[in-house]
Structures are given as structure tokens and as C-alpha cells.
Motif scaffolding. Structure first.
Motif, PDB file in Angstrom:
ATOM      1  N   TRP A   1      27.457  21.240 -23.079  1.00 39.89           N
ATOM      2  CA  TRP A   1      26.367  20.428 -23.877  1.00 39.89           C
ATOM      3  C   TRP A   1      25.029  20.408 -23.051  1.00 39.89           C
ATOM      4  O   TRP A   1      25.060  20.436 -21.925  1.00 39.89           O
ATOM      5  CB  TRP A   1      26.903  18.843 -24.090  1.00 39.89           C
ATOM      6  N   GLU A   2      24.013  20.934 -23.924  1.00 46.26           N
ATOM      7  CA  GLU A   2      22.726  20.933 -23.397  1.00 46.26           C
ATOM      8  C   GLU A   2      22.360  19.351 -23.719  1.00 46.26           C
ATOM      9  O   GLU A   2      22.377  18.960 -24.703  1.00 46.26           O
ATOM     10  CB  GLU A   2      21.805  21.748 -24.176  1.00 46.26           C
ATOM     11  N   VAL A   3      21.761  18.554 -22.801  1.00 44.75           N
ATOM     12  CA  VAL A   3      21.573  17.184 -22.855  1.00 44.75           C
ATOM     13  C   VAL A   3      19.848  17.173 -22.572  1.00 44.75           C
ATOM     14  O   VAL A   3      19.328  17.483 -21.924  1.00 44.75           O
ATOM     15  CB  VAL A   3      22.106  16.378 -21.795  1.00 44.75           C
ATOM     16  N   THR A   4      19.333  16.419 -23.679  1.00 43.82           N
ATOM     17  CA  THR A   4      18.003  16.007 -23.614  1.00 43.82           C
ATOM     18  C   THR A   4      17.892  14.456 -23.957  1.00 43.82           C
ATOM     19  O   THR A   4      18.810  13.684 -24.394  1.00 43.82           O
ATOM     20  CB  THR A   4      17.204  16.559 -24.708  1.00 43.82           C
ATOM     21  N   GLY A   5      16.724  14.021 -23.886  1.00 40.88           N
ATOM     22  CA  GLY A   5      16.485  12.480 -24.244  1.00 40.88           C
ATOM     23  C   GLY A   5      15.689  12.325 -25.356  1.00 40.88           C
ATOM     24  O   GLY A   5      15.338  10.891 -25.648  1.00 40.88           O
ATOM     25  N   THR A   6      15.658  13.291 -26.376  1.00 45.98           N
ATOM     26  CA  THR A   6      14.683  13.231 -27.440  1.00 45.98           C
ATOM     27  C   THR A   6      15.630  13.554 -28.824  1.00 45.98           C
ATOM     28  O   THR A   6      15.960  14.400 -28.840  1.00 45.98           O
ATOM     29  CB  THR A   6      13.608  14.319 -27.489  1.00 45.98           C
ATOM     30  N   PRO A   7      15.728  12.168 -29.563  1.00 41.71           N
ATOM     31  CA  PRO A   7      16.742  12.334 -30.781  1.00 41.71           C
ATOM     32  C   PRO A   7      16.022  13.398 -31.636  1.00 41.71           C
ATOM     33  O   PRO A   7      14.828  13.314 -31.826  1.00 41.71           O
ATOM     34  CB  PRO A   7      16.768  11.114 -31.386  1.00 41.71           C
ATOM     35  N   PRO A   8      17.116  14.142 -32.385  1.00 38.25           N
ATOM     36  CA  PRO A   8      16.367  15.039 -33.480  1.00 38.25           C
ATOM     37  C   PRO A   8      15.521  14.042 -34.429  1.00 38.25           C
ATOM     38  O   PRO A   8      16.014  13.150 -34.791  1.00 38.25           O
ATOM     39  CB  PRO A   8      17.479  15.655 -33.859  1.00 38.25           C
TER      40      PRO A   8
ATOM     41  N   GLY B   1      14.947  15.764 -37.560  1.00 37.29           N
ATOM     42  CA  GLY B   1      15.146  16.439 -38.912  1.00 37.29           C
ATOM     43  C   GLY B   1      14.179  17.680 -39.267  1.00 37.29           C
ATOM     44  O   GLY B   1      14.152  18.427 -40.289  1.00 37.29           O
ATOM     45  N   ASP B   2      13.097  17.751 -38.420  1.00 32.98           N
ATOM     46  CA  ASP B   2      12.205  18.762 -38.422  1.00 32.98           C
ATOM     47  C   ASP B   2      12.490  20.016 -37.830  1.00 32.98           C
ATOM     48  O   ASP B   2      11.454  20.963 -38.324  1.00 32.98           O
ATOM     49  CB  ASP B   2      10.861  18.152 -38.059  1.00 32.98           C
ATOM     50  N   ASP B   3      13.446  20.128 -37.287  1.00 34.13           N
ATOM     51  CA  ASP B   3      13.629  21.749 -36.624  1.00 34.13           C
ATOM     52  C   ASP B   3      13.827  22.667 -37.877  1.00 34.13           C
ATOM     53  O   ASP B   3      14.384  22.155 -38.783  1.00 34.13           O
ATOM     54  CB  ASP B   3      15.022  21.527 -35.555  1.00 34.13           C
ATOM     55  N   PRO B   4      13.462  23.652 -37.578  1.00 34.86           N
ATOM     56  CA  PRO B   4      13.607  24.623 -38.614  1.00 34.86           C
ATOM     57  C   PRO B   4      14.875  24.848 -39.114  1.00 34.86           C
ATOM     58  O   PRO B   4      15.462  25.195 -40.133  1.00 34.86           O
ATOM     59  CB  PRO B   4      12.992  26.152 -38.153  1.00 34.86           C
ATOM     60  N   LEU B   5      15.992  25.003 -37.962  1.00 41.45           N
ATOM     61  CA  LEU B   5      17.444  25.171 -38.430  1.00 41.45           C
ATOM     62  C   LEU B   5      17.782  23.909 -39.327  1.00 41.45           C
ATOM     63  O   LEU B   5      18.516  24.108 -40.247  1.00 41.45           O
ATOM     64  CB  LEU B   5      18.316  25.341 -37.467  1.00 41.45           C
ATOM     65  N   ASP B   6      17.592  22.808 -38.704  1.00 42.20           N
ATOM     66  CA  ASP B   6      17.800  21.571 -39.392  1.00 42.20           C
ATOM     67  C   ASP B   6      17.221  21.640 -41.061  1.00 42.20           C
ATOM     68  O   ASP B   6      17.826  21.267 -41.971  1.00 42.20           O
ATOM     69  CB  ASP B   6      17.350  20.237 -38.706  1.00 42.20           C
ATOM     70  N   ALA B   7      16.189  22.097 -40.925  1.00 40.88           N
ATOM     71  CA  ALA B   7      15.344  22.144 -42.590  1.00 40.88           C
ATOM     72  C   ALA B   7      16.229  23.227 -43.307  1.00 40.88           C
ATOM     73  O   ALA B   7      16.128  23.020 -44.536  1.00 40.88           O
ATOM     74  CB  ALA B   7      13.948  22.620 -42.460  1.00 40.88           C
ATOM     75  N   LEU B   8      16.736  24.033 -42.703  1.00 39.32           N
ATOM     76  CA  LEU B   8      17.494  25.339 -43.507  1.00 39.32           C
ATOM     77  C   LEU B   8      18.747  24.703 -44.086  1.00 39.32           C
ATOM     78  O   LEU B   8      19.032  24.966 -44.898  1.00 39.32           O
ATOM     79  CB  LEU B   8      17.713  26.382 -42.835  1.00 39.32           C
ATOM     80  N   THR B   9      19.302  23.801 -42.977  1.00 39.68           N
ATOM     81  CA  THR B   9      20.747  23.142 -43.666  1.00 39.68           C
ATOM     82  C   THR B   9      20.366  22.306 -44.807  1.00 39.68           C
ATOM     83  O   THR B   9      21.204  22.270 -45.963  1.00 39.68           O
ATOM     84  CB  THR B   9      21.038  22.401 -42.321  1.00 39.68           C
ATOM     85  N   VAL B  10      19.193  21.646 -44.904  1.00 36.69           N
ATOM     86  CA  VAL B  10      18.982  20.567 -45.988  1.00 36.69           C
ATOM     87  C   VAL B  10      18.823  21.604 -47.279  1.00 36.69           C
ATOM     88  O   VAL B  10      19.251  21.280 -48.404  1.00 36.69           O
ATOM     89  CB  VAL B  10      17.685  20.006 -45.762  1.00 36.69           C
ATOM     90  N   ARG B  11      18.064  22.607 -47.088  1.00 37.28           N
ATOM     91  CA  ARG B  11      17.716  23.569 -48.247  1.00 37.28           C
ATOM     92  C   ARG B  11      19.364  24.186 -48.770  1.00 37.28           C
ATOM     93  O   ARG B  11      19.433  24.390 -50.074  1.00 37.28           O
ATOM     94  CB  ARG B  11      16.691  24.611 -48.023  1.00 37.28           C
ATOM     95  N   LEU B  12      19.979  24.543 -47.800  1.00 42.36           N
ATOM     96  CA  LEU B  12      21.447  25.244 -48.274  1.00 42.36           C
ATOM     97  C   LEU B  12      22.065  24.186 -48.784  1.00 42.36           C
ATOM     98  O   LEU B  12      22.807  24.539 -49.927  1.00 42.36           O
ATOM     99  CB  LEU B  12      21.743  25.895 -46.835  1.00 42.36           C
TER     100      LEU B  12
ATOM    101  N   ALA C   1      19.410  11.737 -38.428  1.00 43.92           N
ATOM    102  CA  ALA C   1      18.068  11.605 -38.790  1.00 43.92           C
ATOM    103  C   ALA C   1      17.629  12.741 -39.705  1.00 43.92           C
ATOM    104  O   ALA C   1      17.784  13.727 -39.509  1.00 43.92           O
ATOM    105  CB  ALA C   1      17.233  11.397 -37.709  1.00 43.92           C
ATOM    106  N   GLY C   2      17.227  12.265 -41.055  1.00 42.70           N
ATOM    107  CA  GLY C   2      16.652  13.069 -42.094  1.00 42.70           C
ATOM    108  C   GLY C   2      17.786  13.682 -42.896  1.00 42.70           C
ATOM    109  O   GLY C   2      17.215  14.494 -43.717  1.00 42.70           O
ATOM    110  N   TRP C   3      18.855  13.418 -42.674  1.00 43.49           N
ATOM    111  CA  TRP C   3      20.029  14.179 -43.372  1.00 43.49           C
ATOM    112  C   TRP C   3      20.793  13.350 -44.186  1.00 43.49           C
ATOM    113  O   TRP C   3      21.143  12.107 -43.864  1.00 43.49           O
ATOM    114  CB  TRP C   3      20.937  15.026 -42.461  1.00 43.49           C
ATOM    115  N   LEU C   4      20.956  13.703 -45.592  1.00 42.93           N
ATOM    116  CA  LEU C   4      21.788  13.105 -46.451  1.00 42.93           C
ATOM    117  C   LEU C   4      23.450  13.497 -46.022  1.00 42.93           C
ATOM    118  O   LEU C   4      23.424  14.162 -45.317  1.00 42.93           O
ATOM    119  CB  LEU C   4      21.649  13.394 -47.925  1.00 42.93           C
TER     120      LEU C   4
END
Length: 221
Positions: free
Chosen positions: A68-75, A77-88, A30-33
Motif C-alpha cells: 500500500w501507498e499511504v498518504t494523509g489526504t482522503p480522496p 472524487g475529483d481524480d481523473p480516474l475516479d471521474a472516469l469511473t463515475v462516467r463508466l 467520497a463523491g461516489w454513489l
């Protein structure tokens, strides 16, 4: 160890074969090309290299499944690290540079994995695992991201069947229940991790599995 290498080699080969225009297509994350996903794979390869040269004296605290850490909430793309990956990823400019960096760092990670002692204890994310368990956990990582890579690229080569089957078994161990036999390995992984919603027929099948249907998706981090 062999399955790690097989899965990783197949994923890197799939990236290498992509035409440049595919890097601007959406990925299954989600949110990533596609270019953002490939940039994330470069970071993953760096993590493998770092972990394999970070030995630990303590007893293992996790294995390939409990890593693995397991949650029930899909990402989103707004997480700061995810956003950094997009800029990089955007900073690379040309897809060829991303391909080169993934091949360079990814090949090194593959060699390091092949040379690693499976019994070596390594530290990552504040936990201790054997190198064998750590690399086994990454079979699931590579397989899921390979599915993400080809999610909207039907012409691209998908993940190896052995990696799909092993990753399904690992996800079932994480879930504590097996997916219906009617699910393909790919469907179990995509639906199980929230990469796509189940069809009506799949929803009916999940409803028949005690302890599974109401727990999905299993978002792994």
C-alpha cells in the motif's frame, strides 16, 4: 488465500442482493454513489485477473502490508480516474448490467485466485509480490469497500468478521501501532482510513496511543 475468497464472495453477494434503488444511494467513498463503487469493483476484479497472469522473475519488492501507498489526504472524487469511473458507471444504465458484469468478471477473478500458486511472483504497479501476498493485500481492499458499500445501507449484509479482524491487523501493521481495544474492528477501519471522524470518546482513546492519533487518517492507495 481462503480469506481472499471468503471476503470477495461476501462482497459480491452483498452487491447481488441490493435492490436497484440502492445503486443511486451514496456510498462510503467520497463523491461516489453505490453504482460507482460497484463499477470500481469490476475494475478491481480485472486488475486481479491481469496481475495473476503477469509473472515476474525478480525477487519480491513488496508484501501484503508494504503493497500500500499511504498518504494523509482522503480522496475527493475529483481524480481523473475516479471521474472516469463515475462516467463508466452511468453508462451501464441499468443496475442489473452492473450486477451481471461484476458477477461475470468477479467470479473469474475468484477462480483465478483459487488456482494461483501462493509462491508465484507477480508484477503489479511496478512492484513484485508473491501471489499470496498480493491476494492477502486484497482482503483489506475488499473489506474496506464492503464497508463503503453498506455505509448508508443498514439493511445490506456487512463484511465477514474474519475479514474485518484481519484487515484491522493489517492496518495496525501499516500504522505501526495498535488501535485501542475499545475500538471495534469496523470502527478501527473506518476511523483509521478517514471514512468517518472519530467520536469524542474515540479521539480520547487515540490520544492515549503513542504514535497513532496524530498520524490519522491513513489513506491507502
Amino acid at each position: 488465500m481462503d480469506l481472499f475468497s471468503h471476503s470477495w464472495t461476501a462482497l459480491r453477494a452483498a452487491v447481488a442482493d441490493l435492490p436497484d434503488e440502492d445503486f443511486a444511494q451514496p456510498s462510503g467513498c467520497a463523491g461516489w454513489l453505490v453504482r460507482d463503487l460497484v463499477c470500481h469493483l469490476v475494475i478491481d476484479a480485472q486488475d486481479v485477473l491481469i496481475t495473476l497472469v503477469t509473472p515476474a522473475a525478480a525477487e519480491p519488492t513488496r508484501d501484503a502490508v508494504t503493497y500500500w501507498e499511504v498518504t494523509g489526504t482522503p480522496p475527493t472524487g475529483d481524480d481523473p480516474l475516479d471521474a472516469l469511473t463515475v462516467r463508466l458507471a452511468a453508462a451501464y444504465g441499468e443496475p442489473g448490467l452492473l450486477k451481471f458484469h461484476l458477477d461475470d468478471v468477479g467470479s473469474a477473478a475468484g477462480r483465478a485466485a483459487a488456482l494461483a500458486d501462493p509462491g508465484l511472483r507477480v508484477r503489479t504497479r511496478g512492484q513484485v509480490l508473491t501471489a499470496g501476498d498480493y491476494l492477502a493485500a486484497y482482503v483489506l481492499e475488499w473489506t474496506l469497500h464492503h464497508l463503503d458499500l453498506v455505509a448508508r445501507l443498514p439493511h445490506a449484509a456487512g463484511p465477514p468478521a474474519e475479514g474485518l479482524a484481519r484487515s484491522r491487523r493489517m492496518l495496525e501493521q501499516i500504522a505501526g501501532a495498535a488501535f485501542p481495544a475499545s475500538f471495534s474492528d469496523e470502527a478501527a477501519l473506518r476511523v483509521g482510513t478517514g471514512r468517518r471522524p472519530p467520536t469524542d470518546a474515540e479521539e480520547d482513546g487515540l490520544g492515549e496511543v503513542s504514535g497513532l492519533g496524530g498520524r490519522l487518517p491513513l489513506v491507502l492507495g
